[in-house]
Scaffold this motif. Structure first.
Motif, PDB file in Angstrom:
ATOM      1  N   GLN A 120      28.809 -59.150  45.901  1.00  0.00           N
ATOM      2  CA  GLN A 120      29.409 -58.823  44.602  1.00  0.00           C
ATOM      3  C   GLN A 120      29.520 -60.041  43.692  1.00  0.00           C
ATOM      4  O   GLN A 120      29.690 -59.904  42.490  1.00  0.00           O
ATOM      5  N   HIS A 121      29.464 -61.225  44.255  1.00  0.00           N
ATOM      6  CA  HIS A 121      29.671 -62.465  43.515  1.00  0.00           C
ATOM      7  C   HIS A 121      28.395 -62.865  42.786  1.00  0.00           C
ATOM      8  O   HIS A 121      27.316 -62.694  43.338  1.00  0.00           O
ATOM      9  N   ARG A 123      31.316 -62.436  39.594  1.00  0.00           N
ATOM     10  CA  ARG A 123      31.875 -61.461  38.650  1.00  0.00           C
ATOM     11  C   ARG A 123      33.038 -62.109  37.932  1.00  0.00           C
ATOM     12  O   ARG A 123      33.656 -63.034  38.448  1.00  0.00           O
ATOM     13  N   SER A 124      33.362 -61.558  36.780  1.00  0.00           N
ATOM     14  CA  SER A 124      34.568 -61.986  36.079  1.00  0.00           C
ATOM     15  C   SER A 124      35.767 -61.344  36.772  1.00  0.00           C
ATOM     16  O   SER A 124      35.618 -60.385  37.541  1.00  0.00           O
ATOM     17  N   GLU A 127      35.865 -57.665  36.063  1.00  0.00           N
ATOM     18  CA  GLU A 127      34.876 -56.918  36.852  1.00  0.00           C
ATOM     19  C   GLU A 127      35.314 -56.791  38.309  1.00  0.00           C
ATOM     20  O   GLU A 127      35.180 -55.729  38.916  1.00  0.00           O
ATOM     21  N   TRP A 128      35.832 -57.881  38.868  1.00  0.00           N
ATOM     22  CA  TRP A 128      36.331 -57.835  40.245  1.00  0.00           C
ATOM     23  C   TRP A 128      37.473 -56.828  40.361  1.00  0.00           C
ATOM     24  O   TRP A 128      37.533 -56.043  41.301  1.00  0.00           O
ATOM     25  N   LEU A 131      36.231 -53.320  40.339  1.00  0.00           N
ATOM     26  CA  LEU A 131      35.570 -53.041  41.614  1.00  0.00           C
ATOM     27  C   LEU A 131      36.602 -52.810  42.727  1.00  0.00           C
ATOM     28  O   LEU A 131      36.487 -51.852  43.498  1.00  0.00           O
ATOM     29  N   TYR A 153      36.549 -67.316  45.873  1.00  0.00           N
ATOM     30  CA  TYR A 153      35.612 -66.535  45.054  1.00  0.00           C
ATOM     31  C   TYR A 153      35.844 -66.698  43.557  1.00  0.00           C
ATOM     32  O   TYR A 153      34.938 -66.429  42.760  1.00  0.00           O
ATOM     33  N   SER A 179      29.527 -68.805  37.483  1.00  0.00           N
ATOM     34  CA  SER A 179      30.112 -67.468  37.400  1.00  0.00           C
ATOM     35  C   SER A 179      30.446 -67.175  35.945  1.00  0.00           C
ATOM     36  O   SER A 179      30.608 -68.083  35.149  1.00  0.00           O
TER      37      SER A 179
END
Length: 188
Positions: A120-121, A123-124, A127-128, A131, A153, A179
């Motif tokens: 998944q990485h 992400r802002s 976004e995290w 999710l 992360y 990121s």
């Protein structure tokens, strides 16, 4: 406002966590699950309260063994709700058990909880958070932010002038790769 990097060093509970764990990458799935459990249980409480109960949480949740916790039923829920050593909140306990089951399913497709996080990485934080809300229970923005910072992360666990910042960076946490955004800790 005092930052965690200012207040944690030399504190008997915060110091060891700040100096050796917070912001460092975590490889082990049960250790990642532990961090998620601790962050969920901090909601509405101080981090010091959670750190002081950490050993009791480990004992109560059988050292955060994901498969074991995922299979907890009514008897284990009752045991946890009656365990005065931990935070006895039904919603939090149910979320921990549910999330262990989710992690088992993620492991089927990604090999591990860490494998899912890595996939998944980057992400802002927004976004995290979206999710995690789709995937897990009891994972609002603050819980997601602290979980991801504590495990490397997301950036922000340490100020750049903090001596621990360089130590964490030397272990190549995922945040050290490009990121889309950065965030700041609220542990302080």
């Amino acid at each position: 406002m005092t930052s965690y990097c200012d207040s944690a060093p030399d504190h008997p509970w915060h110091g060891p966590y700040h100096d050796h764990e917070y912001g460092f990458p975590v490889q082990d799935d049960n250790a990642l699950f532990e961090r998620l459990v601790l962050e969920i249980n901090q909601a509405g409480l101080s981090w010091l309260t959670v750190l002081k109960k950490r050993a009791a949480f480990s004992d109560a949740f059988e050292h955060f063994d994901i498969a074991t916790v995922a299979n907890y039923g009514d008897q284990e829920r009752a045991r946890l709700l009656n365990d005065a050593r931990i935070i006895r909140n039904r919603l939090k306990i149910n979320a921990v058990i549910h999330n262990a089951g989710v992690i088992l399913k993620l492991k089927e497709n990604y090999g591990s909880f860490k494998g899912w996080l890595d996939a998944q990485h980057p992400r802002s934080l927004n976004e995290w958070t979206a999710l995690f809300k789709r995937t897990f229970r009891f994972t609002g923005p603050e819980i997601v932010n602290e979980f991801l910072m504590s495990t490397g992360y997301l950036p922000g666990a340490h100020r750049e002038e903090c001596p621990v910042y360089q130590q964490a960076l030397e272990q190549s946490p995922p945040w050290s790769t490009p990121s889309p955004s950065s965030t700041h800790s609220s542990k302080g």
